[in-house]
Write a protein that holds these residues in place. Structure first.
Motif, PDB file in Angstrom:
ATOM      1  N   PHE A  51       0.841  -1.199   0.000  1.00  0.00           N
ATOM      2  CA  PHE A  51       0.000   0.000   0.000  1.00  0.00           C
ATOM      3  C   PHE A  51       0.873   1.244   0.000  1.00  0.00           C
ATOM      4  O   PHE A  51       2.076   1.200   0.299  1.00  0.00           O
ATOM      5  N   TRP A  52       0.244   2.351  -0.349  1.00  0.00           N
ATOM      6  CA  TRP A  52       0.886   3.670  -0.314  1.00  0.00           C
ATOM      7  C   TRP A  52      -0.030   4.631   0.412  1.00  0.00           C
ATOM      8  O   TRP A  52      -1.236   4.667   0.154  1.00  0.00           O
ATOM      9  N   SER A  53       0.557   5.377   1.344  1.00  0.00           N
ATOM     10  CA  SER A  53      -0.222   6.329   2.131  1.00  0.00           C
ATOM     11  C   SER A  53       0.493   7.669   2.151  1.00  0.00           C
ATOM     12  O   SER A  53       1.729   7.727   2.207  1.00  0.00           O
ATOM     13  N   SER A  54      -0.280   8.737   2.099  1.00  0.00           N
ATOM     14  CA  SER A  54       0.300  10.085   2.148  1.00  0.00           C
ATOM     15  C   SER A  54       0.732  10.468   3.555  1.00  0.00           C
ATOM     16  O   SER A  54       1.445  11.454   3.742  1.00  0.00           O
ATOM     17  N   GLU A  55       0.317   9.688   4.550  1.00  0.00           N
ATOM     18  CA  GLU A  55       0.655   9.963   5.945  1.00  0.00           C
ATOM     19  C   GLU A  55       1.745   9.004   6.424  1.00  0.00           C
ATOM     20  O   GLU A  55       1.981   7.942   5.841  1.00  0.00           O
ATOM     21  N   TRP A  56       2.406   9.408   7.499  1.00  0.00           N
ATOM     22  CA  TRP A  56       3.357   8.512   8.135  1.00  0.00           C
ATOM     23  C   TRP A  56       2.624   7.293   8.675  1.00  0.00           C
ATOM     24  O   TRP A  56       1.474   7.375   9.081  1.00  0.00           O
ATOM     25  N   ILE A  57       3.316   6.160   8.690  1.00  0.00           N
ATOM     26  CA  ILE A  57       2.685   4.946   9.205  1.00  0.00           C
ATOM     27  C   ILE A  57       2.496   5.104  10.712  1.00  0.00           C
ATOM     28  O   ILE A  57       3.464   5.181  11.477  1.00  0.00           O
ATOM     29  N   SER A  58       1.253   5.149  11.115  1.00  0.00           N
ATOM     30  CA  SER A  58       0.943   5.389  12.528  1.00  0.00           C
ATOM     31  C   SER A  58       0.773   4.067  13.271  1.00  0.00           C
ATOM     32  O   SER A  58       0.679   2.994  12.670  1.00  0.00           O
ATOM     33  N   ASP A  59       0.712   4.176  14.590  1.00  0.00           N
ATOM     34  CA  ASP A  59       0.494   2.983  15.409  1.00  0.00           C
ATOM     35  C   ASP A  59      -0.939   2.482  15.307  1.00  0.00           C
ATOM     36  O   ASP A  59      -1.239   1.363  15.744  1.00  0.00           O
ATOM     37  N   ASP A  60      -1.805   3.305  14.742  1.00  0.00           N
ATOM     38  CA  ASP A  60      -3.216   2.925  14.623  1.00  0.00           C
ATOM     39  C   ASP A  60      -3.534   2.268  13.279  1.00  0.00           C
ATOM     40  O   ASP A  60      -4.714   2.049  12.961  1.00  0.00           O
ATOM     41  N   ILE A  61      -2.510   1.965  12.508  1.00  0.00           N
ATOM     42  CA  ILE A  61      -2.760   1.335  11.214  1.00  0.00           C
ATOM     43  C   ILE A  61      -3.413  -0.025  11.415  1.00  0.00           C
ATOM     44  O   ILE A  61      -3.110  -0.746  12.375  1.00  0.00           O
ATOM     45  N   SER A  62      -4.308  -0.365  10.503  1.00  0.00           N
ATOM     46  CA  SER A  62      -5.013  -1.650  10.594  1.00  0.00           C
ATOM     47  C   SER A  62      -5.114  -2.271   9.205  1.00  0.00           C
ATOM     48  O   SER A  62      -5.221  -1.570   8.198  1.00  0.00           O
ATOM     49  N   VAL A  63      -5.070  -3.592   9.187  1.00  0.00           N
ATOM     50  CA  VAL A  63      -5.182  -4.361   7.943  1.00  0.00           C
ATOM     51  C   VAL A  63      -6.213  -5.459   8.158  1.00  0.00           C
ATOM     52  O   VAL A  63      -6.194  -6.148   9.188  1.00  0.00           O
ATOM     53  N   THR A  64      -7.086  -5.622   7.182  1.00  0.00           N
ATOM     54  CA  THR A  64      -8.105  -6.668   7.263  1.00  0.00           C
ATOM     55  C   THR A  64      -8.155  -7.413   5.934  1.00  0.00           C
ATOM     56  O   THR A  64      -8.218  -6.788   4.868  1.00  0.00           O
ATOM     57  N   TRP A  65      -8.128  -8.736   6.028  1.00  0.00           N
ATOM     58  CA  TRP A  65      -8.274  -9.591   4.850  1.00  0.00           C
ATOM     59  C   TRP A  65      -9.639 -10.271   4.914  1.00  0.00           C
ATOM     60  O   TRP A  65     -10.032 -10.821   5.948  1.00  0.00           O
ATOM     61  N   HIS A  66     -10.344 -10.248   3.767  1.00  0.00           N
ATOM     62  CA  HIS A  66     -11.626 -10.929   3.645  1.00  0.00           C
ATOM     63  C   HIS A  66     -11.527 -11.989   2.553  1.00  0.00           C
ATOM     64  O   HIS A  66     -10.699 -11.892   1.643  1.00  0.00           O
ATOM     65  N   TYR A  67     -12.396 -12.984   2.669  1.00  0.00           N
ATOM     66  CA  TYR A  67     -12.405 -14.082   1.693  1.00  0.00           C
ATOM     67  C   TYR A  67     -13.832 -14.359   1.249  1.00  0.00           C
ATOM     68  O   TYR A  67     -14.751 -14.465   2.078  1.00  0.00           O
ATOM     69  N   GLN A  68     -14.005 -14.465  -0.079  1.00  0.00           N
ATOM     70  CA  GLN A  68     -15.304 -14.802  -0.655  1.00  0.00           C
ATOM     71  C   GLN A  68     -15.131 -16.006  -1.576  1.00  0.00           C
ATOM     72  O   GLN A  68     -14.455 -15.913  -2.604  1.00  0.00           O
ATOM     73  N   PRO A  69     -15.692 -17.166  -1.223  1.00  0.00           N
ATOM     74  CA  PRO A  69     -15.535 -18.355  -2.072  1.00  0.00           C
ATOM     75  C   PRO A  69     -16.182 -18.145  -3.437  1.00  0.00           C
ATOM     76  O   PRO A  69     -17.092 -17.333  -3.602  1.00  0.00           O
ATOM     77  N   ASP A  70     -15.671 -18.906  -4.406  1.00  0.00           N
ATOM     78  CA  ASP A  70     -16.291 -18.874  -5.733  1.00  0.00           C
ATOM     79  C   ASP A  70     -17.732 -19.382  -5.641  1.00  0.00           C
ATOM     80  O   ASP A  70     -18.047 -20.279  -4.845  1.00  0.00           O
ATOM     81  N   THR A 118     -11.062 -26.473  -2.500  1.00  0.00           N
ATOM     82  CA  THR A 118     -12.207 -25.640  -2.103  1.00  0.00           C
ATOM     83  C   THR A 118     -11.783 -24.228  -1.705  1.00  0.00           C
ATOM     84  O   THR A 118     -12.641 -23.410  -1.351  1.00  0.00           O
ATOM     85  N   ASP A 119     -10.474 -23.934  -1.753  1.00  0.00           N
ATOM     86  CA  ASP A 119     -10.001 -22.596  -1.384  1.00  0.00           C
ATOM     87  C   ASP A 119     -10.139 -21.591  -2.521  1.00  0.00           C
ATOM     88  O   ASP A 119      -9.816 -20.410  -2.348  1.00  0.00           O
ATOM     89  N   ASN A 120     -10.583 -22.046  -3.677  1.00  0.00           N
ATOM     90  CA  ASN A 120     -10.744 -21.119  -4.802  1.00  0.00           C
ATOM     91  C   ASN A 120     -11.701 -19.997  -4.414  1.00  0.00           C
ATOM     92  O   ASN A 120     -12.803 -20.236  -3.915  1.00  0.00           O
TER      93      ASN A 120
END
Length: 245
Positions: A51-70, A118-120
Motif C-alpha cells: 500500500f501507499w499512504s500520504s501519511e506517516w505509518i501510525s500505530d493505529d494502522i489496521s489491515v483486514t483480509w476478507h475471503y469470498q468463495p467462488d 475448495t479454497d478457490n
C-alpha cells in the motif's frame, strides 16, 4: 466594547481558516495486490499486498483480509492486524493462514498453507492508516489446481528438454562429420594436385633430357656412318688393286 467594524474582519478571517481546514482534500490510501494467483493442492501460496499512504505509518494502522468463495455471495473476515498484533479468525482457514506482513515497510501480505481445491475464491486486502482512511480495497483471485496437471506439465517439459538436447547433439555430430569429410576431401585434393605437379615436373625433366641427348645421338650416328663409309671406300680401293694385279 470593540467597534463592530473591527469585529467583522476577524470573524471573516476565522471563517476562512476554518473552511480551509475543513475543505482541504486528503489523498486516498492506495492498496495493491496481484489480480490472479495460482497454487497447487497441498502446497502453500503467498498473497502479496502492499500500500501507499500520504501519511506517516501510525500505530493505529489496521489491515483486514476478507475471503469470498467462488459461486458464493458470503464474505468472511480471515485476518485482522491492529496495534502491532495479528489475529487469525478460526473458520475455513483455521491453522492454515500466516501473517507475514510488515506495515512499517508498507507490506500487508499473508500466506495460505496446505491449499485445498475448495479454497478457490477472492481475497480482499483493506488497509487503514488514520487519518488516511479513504481508499479502495484491492482483491486477488486464488485458483487452486490439482497435482496431476502440474506433474504432467513437468513431465512434458522434461520430454521437450530431452528432445531439444538430442536435436542439438545430432546437429553437432552432423556438423563434425561434415567438417571431417570436407577436411579429408581437401587433403586428398591437395595430394592429387601434388602428384599431378610431380608428374608434370618429371615429364618436363624427361623432355629436357631427351632434347639434350638427341644431338649427341645424331652425332654418334654421323660418326658411325662416316666410319662405315670410310671402310667401304678402303675396301673398294683394295678390290680395285687386286683386280689390277
Amino acid at each position: 466594547m470593540e467597534p463592530s467594524g473591527l469585529r467583522t474582519p476577524c470573524s471573516l478571517l476565522a471563517l476562512v481558516l476554518l473552511s480551509a481546514l475543513v475543505l482541504t482534500p486528503t489523498l486516498a490510501i492506495e492498496v495493491y495486490t496481484d489480480r490472479e494467483v495460482y497454487g497447487t493442492a497441498g502446497s502453500r501460496v503467498t498473497l502479496s499486498c502492499s500500500f501507499w499512504s500520504s501519511e506517516w505509518i501510525s500505530d493505529d494502522i489496521s489491515v483486514t483480509w476478507h475471503y469470498q468463495p467462488d459461486h458464493s455471495r458470503e464474505m468472511y473476515s480471515i485476518v485482522h492486524f491492529a496495534k502491532g498484533l495479528s489475529s487469525i479468525d478460526a473458520g475455513i482457514f483455521k491453522d492454515r493462514i500466516e501473517w507475514v506482513g510488515s506495515p512499517k515497510w508498507k507490506d500487508a501480505s499473508i500466506v495460505v498453507h496446505n491449499l485445498e481445491l475448495t479454497d478457490n475464491g477472492t481475497f480482499t486486502c483493506d488497509v487503514k492508516n488514520p487519518p488516511d482512511v479513504v481508499g479502495k480495497s484491492s482483491y486477488v483471485h486464488l485458483q487452486v489446481q490439482e497435482k496431476g496437471p502440474a506433474r504432467a506439465g513437468l513431465i512434458l517439459g522434461i520430454i521437450i528438454a530431452v528432445a531439444l538436447a538430442l536435436v542439438i547433439v545430432v546437429t553437432i555430430l552432423i556438423l563434425l562429420i561434415r567438417y571431417c569429410w570436407l577436411r579429408r576431401k581437401a587433403r586428398v585434393q591437395r595430394e592429387l594436385s601434388a602428384l599431378e605437379r610431380g608428374k608434370l615436373h618429371k615429364a618436363k625433366d624427361s623432355s629436357k633430357r631427351s632434347s639434350r641427348q638427341t644431338p649427341i645421338l645424331y652425332a654418334m650416328l654421323d660418326q658411325t656412318r662416316g666410319k662405315s663409309s670410310e671402310k667401304k671406300a678402303k675396301g673398294g680401293i683394295g678390290d680395285s688393286r687386286k683386280d689390277r694385279k
